[in-house]
Scaffold this motif. Structure first.
Motif, PDB file in Angstrom:
ATOM      1  N   LYS A 166     -23.757 -14.318 -11.223  1.00 14.21           N
ATOM      2  CA  LYS A 166     -24.381 -13.080 -10.762  1.00 14.21           C
ATOM      3  C   LYS A 166     -24.441 -12.016 -11.852  1.00 14.21           C
ATOM      4  O   LYS A 166     -25.367 -11.199 -11.880  1.00 14.21           O
ATOM      5  N   ASP A 167     -23.459 -12.028 -12.757  1.00 18.55           N
ATOM      6  CA  ASP A 167     -23.382 -10.978 -13.774  1.00 18.55           C
ATOM      7  C   ASP A 167     -23.968 -11.384 -15.120  1.00 18.55           C
ATOM      8  O   ASP A 167     -23.931 -10.602 -16.076  1.00 18.55           O
ATOM      9  N   THR A 205     -35.954 -13.493 -22.041  1.00 20.06           N
ATOM     10  CA  THR A 205     -35.161 -14.708 -21.812  1.00 20.06           C
ATOM     11  C   THR A 205     -35.853 -15.917 -22.416  1.00 20.06           C
ATOM     12  O   THR A 205     -35.231 -16.734 -23.108  1.00 20.06           O
ATOM     13  N   ARG A 206     -37.149 -16.040 -22.162  1.00 16.74           N
ATOM     14  CA  ARG A 206     -37.909 -17.184 -22.691  1.00 16.74           C
ATOM     15  C   ARG A 206     -37.957 -17.152 -24.214  1.00 16.74           C
ATOM     16  O   ARG A 206     -37.834 -18.208 -24.868  1.00 16.74           O
ATOM     17  N   ARG A 207     -38.140 -15.985 -24.785  1.00 16.10           N
ATOM     18  CA  ARG A 207     -38.219 -15.873 -26.255  1.00 16.10           C
ATOM     19  C   ARG A 207     -36.898 -16.312 -26.893  1.00 16.10           C
ATOM     20  O   ARG A 207     -36.887 -17.054 -27.884  1.00 16.10           O
ATOM     21  N   LEU A 208     -35.785 -15.857 -26.333  1.00 13.66           N
ATOM     22  CA  LEU A 208     -34.476 -16.223 -26.864  1.00 13.66           C
ATOM     23  C   LEU A 208     -34.181 -17.700 -26.649  1.00 13.66           C
ATOM     24  O   LEU A 208     -33.647 -18.378 -27.529  1.00 13.66           O
ATOM     25  N   SER A 209     -34.534 -18.215 -25.474  1.00 11.18           N
ATOM     26  CA  SER A 209     -34.286 -19.626 -25.175  1.00 11.18           C
ATOM     27  C   SER A 209     -35.046 -20.533 -26.136  1.00 11.18           C
ATOM     28  O   SER A 209     -34.516 -21.534 -26.620  1.00 11.18           O
ATOM     29  N   GLN A 210     -36.272 -20.166 -26.426  1.00 10.64           N
ATOM     30  CA  GLN A 210     -37.085 -20.963 -27.344  1.00 10.64           C
ATOM     31  C   GLN A 210     -36.518 -20.918 -28.763  1.00 10.64           C
ATOM     32  O   GLN A 210     -36.396 -21.955 -29.425  1.00 10.64           O
ATOM     33  N   ALA A 211     -36.170 -19.727 -29.229  1.00 10.13           N
ATOM     34  CA  ALA A 211     -35.676 -19.584 -30.602  1.00 10.13           C
ATOM     35  C   ALA A 211     -34.350 -20.314 -30.802  1.00 10.13           C
ATOM     36  O   ALA A 211     -34.172 -21.055 -31.779  1.00 10.13           O
ATOM     37  N   PHE A 212     -33.409 -20.125 -29.878  1.00 11.15           N
ATOM     38  CA  PHE A 212     -32.112 -20.777 -30.029  1.00 11.15           C
ATOM     39  C   PHE A 212     -32.190 -22.264 -29.683  1.00 11.15           C
ATOM     40  O   PHE A 212     -31.466 -23.081 -30.270  1.00 11.15           O
ATOM     41  N   ALA A 225     -23.063  -3.856 -21.965  1.00  9.11           N
ATOM     42  CA  ALA A 225     -24.194  -3.617 -22.867  1.00  9.11           C
ATOM     43  C   ALA A 225     -25.500  -3.506 -22.091  1.00  9.11           C
ATOM     44  O   ALA A 225     -25.614  -4.000 -20.960  1.00  9.11           O
ATOM     45  N   PRO A 226     -26.515  -2.862 -22.678  1.00 13.91           N
ATOM     46  CA  PRO A 226     -27.834  -2.777 -22.034  1.00 13.91           C
ATOM     47  C   PRO A 226     -28.431  -4.163 -21.812  1.00 13.91           C
ATOM     48  O   PRO A 226     -28.149  -5.100 -22.564  1.00 13.91           O
ATOM     49  N   ARG A 227     -29.259  -4.281 -20.790  1.00 12.59           N
ATOM     50  CA  ARG A 227     -29.868  -5.570 -20.437  1.00 12.59           C
ATOM     51  C   ARG A 227     -31.213  -5.717 -21.137  1.00 12.59           C
ATOM     52  O   ARG A 227     -32.260  -5.819 -20.492  1.00 12.59           O
ATOM     53  N   ASP A 228     -31.170  -5.725 -22.462  1.00 11.46           N
ATOM     54  CA  ASP A 228     -32.409  -5.719 -23.222  1.00 11.46           C
ATOM     55  C   ASP A 228     -32.534  -6.878 -24.202  1.00 11.46           C
ATOM     56  O   ASP A 228     -33.511  -6.973 -24.937  1.00 11.46           O
ATOM     57  N   GLY A 229     -31.548  -7.782 -24.231  1.00  9.04           N
ATOM     58  CA  GLY A 229     -31.627  -8.940 -25.118  1.00  9.04           C
ATOM     59  C   GLY A 229     -31.015  -8.728 -26.482  1.00  9.04           C
ATOM     60  O   GLY A 229     -30.983  -9.655 -27.292  1.00  9.04           O
ATOM     61  N   ALA A 238     -26.826  -9.887 -16.785  1.00 11.20           N
ATOM     62  CA  ALA A 238     -27.801 -10.141 -15.722  1.00 11.20           C
ATOM     63  C   ALA A 238     -28.937  -9.129 -15.777  1.00 11.20           C
ATOM     64  O   ALA A 238     -28.768  -7.996 -16.226  1.00 11.20           O
ATOM     65  N   GLY A 239     -30.106  -9.559 -15.333  1.00 12.03           N
ATOM     66  CA  GLY A 239     -31.256  -8.658 -15.310  1.00 12.03           C
ATOM     67  C   GLY A 239     -32.076  -8.666 -16.576  1.00 12.03           C
ATOM     68  O   GLY A 239     -32.928  -7.793 -16.768  1.00 12.03           O
ATOM     69  N   LEU A 240     -31.856  -9.640 -17.456  1.00 14.56           N
ATOM     70  CA  LEU A 240     -32.647  -9.721 -18.682  1.00 14.56           C
ATOM     71  C   LEU A 240     -34.105 -10.016 -18.316  1.00 14.56           C
ATOM     72  O   LEU A 240     -34.381 -10.912 -17.518  1.00 14.56           O
TER      73      LEU A 240
END
Length: 325
Positions: free
Chosen positions: A117-118, A267-274, A86-90, A260-262
């Motif tokens: 790594k992945d 990353t921070r937005r998802l980590s905070q929400a979840f 999948a695309p690395r876009d969240g 990988a590569g998000l």
């Protein structure tokens, strides 16, 4: 002059199209469409319930729905590989576990991915301890009595295993208690539990949510918890570490990953929400009823945790004699 003016206008329009900052347009803020959360277990499983609960709450914070997609098979390998394409876009996430991101490193020959790594670690979700349970006919009521009983009958007791977690937890028990018992492998936990209840097995290491209703019938007896941290929904169940095996500490776990590569801001937005979803008091209680201990972490903390788990499972699989398939 008219031709020159027309050429200049055309050049200016082209330049504006190539430079978004000139036109005042900006990239849309994340997220602006539904998010897909892939799990490696079938609908109705504990992981499915976990994903839907957290997805619903995180989706409210993100103002976008989180759609759960089931890709079961091969201890999480099928789902993990699907996410990597999948695309690395969240917008594509993965509910990884100790199987997909630790045990599989040693148990799957052609894994097809590197757990660190992945993937981009986002946040941990849960710690999932197991319970040591025995058939009710066994005349033991605590861990010390069980160990004494087993030592008096070397090689006579049998236990069932329906997954790698139960197998490793039982191997740890045998090693630290110094007992000898016979493992009986099953394609799943349900079949093993049936034989335990029927008296064809003597003990098992099993998920709390699987055993709770059966224990209430009096056909099996719960002796201890594999994690050092007590389960809020079963506060009277003593950890094995407190019952006579001070070094015993085992639990499976689950957490959120992306390819990988998000981007760091995503990353921070998802980590905070979840992370906020995991910490919600109602969710903590809900997960406890499922036999899980709610826990969250920063992306950096989760990466360090996964690194430690990969090394930990290397030792566990070696002690348990598990070979890659």
């Amino acid at each position: 002059m008219r031709i020159v003016r027309r050429a200049f206008v055309n050049w200016l329009l082209t330049a504006c199209a190539l430079l978004p900052c000139v036109s005042g347009q900006a990239a849309p803020e994340f997220p602006n469409r539904p998010i897909r959360l892939v799990i490696s277990f079938p609908p109705g499983s504990t992981s499915d319930l976990l994903a839907r609960r957290l997805g619903e709450q995180a989706g409210k914070a993100l103002s976008q729905p989180v759609v759960v997609e089931s890709r079961p098979g091969a201890q999480g390998v099928v789902a993990a590989r699907a996410v990597l394409s999948a695309p690395r876009d969240g917008y594509t996430l993965f509910l990884g576990t100790n199987s997909s991101h630790a045990a599989n490193v040693y148990m799957v020959k052609e894994l097809g991915y590197d757990p660190l790594k992945d993937f981009t670690p986002i946040t941990q979700f849960t710690i999932n301890p197991l319970l040591l349970v025995v058939n009710a006919a066994m005349p033991v009521h605590n861990v010390k009595e069980f160990v004494r009983y087993a030592k008096e009958r070397p090689g006579k007791l049998s236990y069932g295993t329906g997954n790698s977690g139960g197998l490793v937890a039982a191997q740890m028990l045998k090693s630290q208690a110094g007992i000898d018992a016979v493992a009986v492998n099953y394609p799943g936990t349900a079949q093993a539990m049936s034989d335990l209840v029927a008296g064809r097995l003597d003990f098992m290491m099993v998920d709390p949510v699987v055993i709770r209703s059966i224990a209430q019938t009096g056909k099996v007896r719960v002796l201890g918890l594999t994690s050092k941290q007590r389960l809020p929904s079963m506060p009277d169940v003593v950890p094995l570490a407190e019952g006579g095996l001070p070094d015993y500490d085992y639990a499976s776990w689950g957490g959120l990953f992306a390819p990988a590569g998000l981007p760091p801001d995503v990353t921070r937005r998802l980590s905070q929400a979840f992370g906020n979803a995991v910490g919600d008091p109602g969710t903590v209680k809900y997960l406890s009823e499922l036999g899980m201990i709610a826990t969250s972490s920063t992306p950096e903390e989760f990466r360090v945790f996964v690194q430690g788990q990969i090394a930990f499972w290397g030792r566990l699989t070696k002690e348990a004699g598990l070979a890659a398939l």
